[in-house]
Design a protein around this motif. Structure first.
Motif, mmCIF file in Angstrom:
data_model
loop_
_atom_site.group_PDB
_atom_site.id
_atom_site.type_symbol
_atom_site.label_atom_id
_atom_site.label_comp_id
_atom_site.label_asym_id
_atom_site.label_seq_id
_atom_site.Cartn_x
_atom_site.Cartn_y
_atom_site.Cartn_z
ATOM 1 N N THR A 454 -7.603 5.445 0.147
ATOM 2 C CA THR A 454 -8.008 6.360 -0.767
ATOM 3 C C THR A 454 -7.504 6.237 -2.050
ATOM 4 O O THR A 454 -8.018 6.345 -3.048
ATOM 5 C CB THR A 454 -7.608 7.629 -0.214
ATOM 6 N N ALA A 455 -6.035 5.984 -2.139
ATOM 7 C CA ALA A 455 -5.328 6.135 -3.266
ATOM 8 C C ALA A 455 -5.778 4.981 -4.354
ATOM 9 O O ALA A 455 -6.071 5.132 -5.433
ATOM 10 C CB ALA A 455 -3.822 5.757 -2.922
ATOM 11 N N PRO A 456 -5.916 3.636 -3.964
ATOM 12 C CA PRO A 456 -6.468 2.658 -4.732
ATOM 13 C C PRO A 456 -8.091 2.930 -5.289
ATOM 14 O O PRO A 456 -8.183 2.819 -6.505
ATOM 15 C CB PRO A 456 -6.428 1.177 -3.968
ATOM 16 N N ALA A 460 -8.931 3.455 -9.286
ATOM 17 C CA ALA A 460 -10.112 2.657 -9.708
ATOM 18 C C ALA A 460 -11.313 3.527 -10.352
ATOM 19 O O ALA A 460 -11.920 3.213 -11.544
ATOM 20 C CB ALA A 460 -10.688 1.647 -8.696
ATOM 21 N N THR A 461 -11.587 4.447 -9.707
ATOM 22 C CA THR A 461 -12.515 5.501 -10.139
ATOM 23 C C THR A 461 -12.308 6.307 -11.359
ATOM 24 O O THR A 461 -12.942 6.357 -12.455
ATOM 25 C CB THR A 461 -12.947 6.691 -9.003
ATOM 26 N N LEU A 462 -10.957 6.815 -11.260
ATOM 27 C CA LEU A 462 -10.521 7.329 -12.496
ATOM 28 C C LEU A 462 -10.328 6.201 -13.780
ATOM 29 O O LEU A 462 -10.858 6.946 -14.920
ATOM 30 C CB LEU A 462 -9.102 7.925 -12.408
ATOM 31 N N ILE A 495 -18.771 7.800 -1.054
ATOM 32 C CA ILE A 495 -19.502 6.968 0.037
ATOM 33 C C ILE A 495 -18.134 5.775 0.257
ATOM 34 O O ILE A 495 -18.372 5.356 1.582
ATOM 35 C CB ILE A 495 -20.617 6.461 -0.715
ATOM 36 N N ALA A 496 -17.818 5.346 -0.484
ATOM 37 C CA ALA A 496 -16.706 4.265 -0.175
ATOM 38 C C ALA A 496 -15.493 4.807 0.791
ATOM 39 O O ALA A 496 -15.428 3.978 1.630
ATOM 40 C CB ALA A 496 -15.990 3.613 -1.573
ATOM 41 N N LYS A 497 -15.551 6.144 0.597
ATOM 42 C CA LYS A 497 -14.486 6.588 1.540
ATOM 43 C C LYS A 497 -14.924 6.743 2.979
ATOM 44 O O LYS A 497 -14.244 6.989 4.065
ATOM 45 C CB LYS A 497 -13.809 8.011 0.968
ATOM 46 N N ARG A 498 -16.465 6.786 3.196
ATOM 47 C CA ARG A 498 -16.968 6.861 4.440
ATOM 48 C C ARG A 498 -17.635 5.866 5.064
ATOM 49 O O ARG A 498 -18.509 6.083 5.787
ATOM 50 C CB ARG A 498 -17.693 8.377 4.274
ATOM 51 N N LEU A 499 -17.367 4.697 4.337
ATOM 52 C CA LEU A 499 -17.839 3.552 5.130
ATOM 53 C C LEU A 499 -17.654 3.286 6.778
ATOM 54 O O LEU A 499 -18.581 2.725 7.219
ATOM 55 C CB LEU A 499 -17.403 2.354 4.425
#
Length: 918
Positions: A454-456, A460-462, A495-499
């Protein structure tokens, strides 16, 4: 921008503009059944000293954008409809603003927008009261007569008013006559009526009288130019707004100072068939775009071209020297080119990687301007005109290029946003509203471990969001661009967090060997949604869909266990499939069908309620109260039948809307929204009460078969509920005794948002399955049927003022628009209430079904997004945009509409989990 105008003396000192609101070109030019013209004076002018043609308007063919196009020279954005076509969403320049003085007479709906938009105190208006625009009037030609009388009195008073006389003898002044009678008569009586056709003669006579009054005042100095046209036309059924030729083709007649007289056609191939039908084949017809009228008027009186005008000066209408024509067209090109330069400069200053419009890049633009000036100095005026036209066309192409400069970028981010939003909903359905994750967890713990930390990911999103904001700030992007760019980042982060959910779902599908079933569901679902997309273009496709839907019970166990239900479902589906094949509602009034629908509604629902009361085990007190409410609703339905027929008869006799009928109509409207809320919470009684309430209201707003449509739709929703209940394996008694809440007799009123949220938190008995997707699709299909069953509401011109005559006849766009919206929403709410009841009797979580519906509508919205076009006919452009807007509106208002439906059904209170439901 610098205003541009010719340095040569203008041929006219003043301009008189007549706008016959709602006048169709064919009704104006054609000969009647006796071979005579309806406008003898204007016809004589066309034959002897005027130029004539057809002005081609653009969608939306409404009064405000039409007037803006012909007076300001540009096609206004349709966002102005949010202000009822009355207020200026943005300030704009106009011919009136550029004039020295302008005097205007006419409607309070049109005149204020140009007075408010004018700089300085030089636009003077005289308007009648709003109440004068009454559709119940015997003949609205009196509106035009009022204008002519006011102008006559104005010039009479000016003879004794030295200040006014001095102002009137200035040059570069405009007189504007807004003549609303034809439009009002067309709405009230149709363009084929004697009132509409007779109003054309009234305008013709008034134009003749006004010309004489003005010429006498100025001593016949031959310094006045006259232009007559219309803002839009009208369909045969008395509406406008879309792109039918009857709406987009309007007359244009110009005569007087500086205007070319009648000419013979240069080539026989230029004579179109309709011109021959009008018996005008021997005269040259000069067609223009509506925006071209603005530069025509400014050239006649020598004022600057409106700054925002995109009109091209129609030289064939002008009678002047070649030098004057060439210079005015050159100034026209400079004025449009100035807009192009502003757009180019803005893009150059705000784009990190600027790509100029190649056709006018570098020295090409300056070279064309230099060549035009050289031709002018060498008196080669025809060559200068030709090159000026080329420059105008290139400038207009360049304007379109820079207006769509970010199109590829916006398409990309909007598509990513759509896809991200859809995938987020799907993952939530799989994770929280199905048994997939629970079953997958039994396969191995590794299936539920997140694949991305989650952290990286958040970091990256921010960073991407920060970079996007910086780039948008540098490019001075509109605030909407920020949401377009940032929302996809939020969705794809989620979405990436719920792959791991995707991995778990795939493991479950493989383990249960559901690959083929899931693939079939996906392909069949996509095909079914495409059918709905196609129905937006052809209503008849809905009929095919309803016929196929009629056969649905044969794919289930219903045809074996419940023959009466199957027969009812099939009969009602076939009956409903007839309506999309019928003409759009509003073309012809037929109150016999409305009356028949009213009596059928009374008979069917009274029979149904009698049956329910005999088999129901409700408490006597509750049953007595419900029967009283339902009896009152039946009386209101009977009252609605009387009001509809009484109002129609009164209007036919030109007696106006009776006050008693008006009060009764508003009473029915209020009671329709209140009575279902206090009725029994029993599912059958509550749904019947809702259907009865809205049927009485819908009758008041019906003019033809749409009242029958609502009746059949309501009955089909009942058949759908019964079929779903039978498939669940429950008995009819259980359905009749099902309570929508645990209240014993009444449901407490709660706001819609509270009803929605509490309903979603109510206890449920099971999770979603693949079979429940059918239920969600049925809902979306029936919603589309509710929209398009009686007409294409994607077209503005489906509105028929006769639908609201029981409530008011005086023109009031917001009240009439609200009533029209209510009429459109009633079938929508009926379908949604049935859908909400289905979730109750099947114990399916409503939030799950709403999410599935959102996925389906979003997929349709994405499809319509790719179908939006900005080229081709304006009908195609307007239709593509309206289809996309409809889907977006449905997506945005889905939750509020569900909240409204839950408020009516009373499902906002906790559901019973007793054996009455089970």
């Amino acid at each position: 921008m610098i205003p541009y105008q010719s340095t040569l003396k203008a041929p006219a000192k003043r301009l008189v503009l007549f706008v016959a609101d709602g006048l169709r070109a064919d009704k104006f030019y054609e000969l009647d059944e006796h071979g005579k013209t309806r406008a003898p004076y204007l016809r004589d002018l066309i034959e002897t000293k005027a130029s004539w043609g057809v002005s081609h308007t653009r969608v939306p063919t409404e009064s405000r954008p039409g007037h803006v196009a012909l007076i300001a020279g540009f096609y206004e954005d349709v966002s102005a409809v949010a202000k009822g076509w009355k207020e200026n969403p943005v300030e704009f320049d106009s011919t009136f603003n550029e004039s020295r003085y302008t005097w205007a007479w006419g409607s309070p709906d049109i005149l204020p927008m140009f007075a408010k938009g004018a700089s300085g105190d030089h636009v003077f208006t005289s308007m009648y009261e709003d109440v004068a625009e009454d559709f119940a009037n015997e003949d609205a030609a009196k509106l035009d007569t009022w204008v002519f009388n006011e102008v006559r009195n104005f010039f009479s008073a000016a003879r004794n008013n030295e200040t006014l006389k001095r102002m009137l003898h200035e040059e570069k002044i405009v007189f504007f006559f807004h003549l609303l009678g034809i439009d009002t008569n067309g709405h009230a009586h149709r363009p084929t009526s004697k009132e509409y056709l007779r109003n054309i003669a009234v305008v013709d006579k008034g134009v003749k009288e006004m010309e004489n009054v003005i010429e006498e005042f100025y001593g016949h100095d031959h310094g006045t130019a006259f232009v007559l046209t219309a803002d839009h036309g009208m369909t045969n059924w008395g509406s406008h707004g879309a792109g039918h030729p009857h709406e987009t083709l309007t007359p244009l007649v110009a005569w007087g100072a500086g205007v070319q007289g009648p000419m013979a056609p240069v080539r026989s191939v230029d004579i179109v068939e309709e011109t021959i039908r009008w018996n005008l084949g021997h005269l040259k017809r000069i067609d223009v775009n509506q925006a071209d009228i603005a530069p025509l008027m400014t050239s006649l009186i020598g004022v600057p071209f409106p700054l925002n005008s995109v009109g091209i000066l129609p030289l064939d209408y002008l009678n002047n020297s070649e030098q004057y024509l060439a210079e005015n067209l050159f100034m026209n090109s400079q004025q449009i080119l100035a807009q192009y330069d502003v757009k180019e400069l803005f893009r150059k200053e705000t784009s990190l990687w600027f790509q100029p419009f190649s056709s006018l890049a570098g020295a090409k633009k300056t070279g064309m301007i230099r060549d035009i000036k050289e031709f002018m100095r060498a008196t080669k005026y025809k060559e200068a005109e030709s090159l000026s036209r080329d420059l105008i066309n290139l400038a207009l192409e360049g304007l379109n290029y820079y207006q769509n400069y970010d199109r590829v970028f916006l398409n990309l981010v909007v598509t990513l946003g759509f896809l991200g939003w859809i995938l987020c909903i799907i993952l939530q359905i799989v994770e929280d509203h199905s048994e997939v994750i629970k079953e997958a967890s039994k396969l191995g713990k590794e299936n539920l471990q997140p694949l991305v930390k989650t952290a990286p990911l958040d970091t990256a999103t921010l960073v991407l969001a920060f970079l996007a904001v910086i780039l948008l700030i540098i490019q001075k992007a509109p605030w909407m661009y920020y949401s377009y760019c940032l929302m996809p980042l939020v969705f794809w982060n989620r979405i990436a967090k719920r792959l791991h959910v995707v991995r778990a779902a795939w493991s479950y599908i493989r383990e249960k060997q559901l690959q083929h079933r899931v693939l079939f569901t996906f392909l069949f679902g996509s095909f079914s949604l495409e059918i709905l997309v196609m129905s937006f273009f052809r209503r008849e496709i809905l009929s095919v869909g309803l016929v196929c839907l009629a056969l649905w019970p044969f794919t289930t166990q219903l045809y074996k266990t419940c023959t009466p239900s199957v027969a009812g479902w099939m009969s009602l589906s076939f009956a409903l499939s007839v309506f999309p094949l019928l003409p759009v509602v509003g073309r012809e009034a037929n109150y016999f069908l409305v009356t028949a629908a009213g009596f059928l509604t009374l008979i069917i629902f009274c029979s149904l309620l009698f049956y329910v009361s005999t088999v129901s085990q409700l408490m006597n007190t509750e049953l007595t109260k419900s029967c009283k409410i339902l009896l009152l609703q039946a009386l209101l339905t009977a009252l609605a039948i009387y009001i509809v027929n009484s109002t129609a008869a009164s209007l036919k006799r030109k007696l106006g809307l009776p006050l008693v009928n008006q009060l009764g109509s508003w009473t029915i409207l209020v009671s329709s929204f209140l009575l279902p809320l206090i009725n029994s919470s029993n599912l059958t009684i509550r749904l019947s009460s809702i259907a009865m309430a809205f049927s009485s209201l819908y009758l008041l707003m019906s003019t033809a078969y749409e009242s029958l449509f609502l009746l059949v739709l309501s009955l089909l929703m009942g058949a759908w509920l019964l079929s779903e209940h039978k498939l669940s394996g429950k008995t009819l008694d259980a359905l009749l005794e099902t309570q929508l809440s645990n209240a014993s007799s009444t449901t407490t009123y709660q706001p819609a948002w509270k009803a929605l949220t509490r309903g979603m938190d109510a206890p449920v008995m099971r999770k979603l399955t693949l079979e429940d997707l059918r239920c969600a699709y049925f809902f979306v299909f029936f919603i589309v049927v509710a929209f398009f069953g009686t007409g294409n509401i994607a077209s503005i011109n489906s509105f028929d003022p006769a639908s609201v005559y029981c409530f008011l006849t005086v023109f009031s766009p917001f009240v009439m628009g609200s009533l029209l919206l209510c009429k459109v929403l009633i079938p929508f709410v009926i379908v949604t209430c049935a859908f909400d009841a289905i979730h109750v009797v099947l114990s399916i979580p409503v939030q799950s079904l709403v999410l599935v519906v959102l996925v389906m509508t979003d997929l349709m919205g994405l499809h319509f997004f790719f179908l939006v076009q900005d080229s081709g006919s304006w009908l195609d452009i307007g239709t593509s945009i309206s289809h996309f807007v409809i889907m977006m509106a449905f997506i945005i208002f889905l939750l509020p509409i569900f909240g409204l439906a839950r408020l009516f059904t009373g499902a906002s209170l906790p559901f019973r989990t007793s054996k009455k439901i089970a």
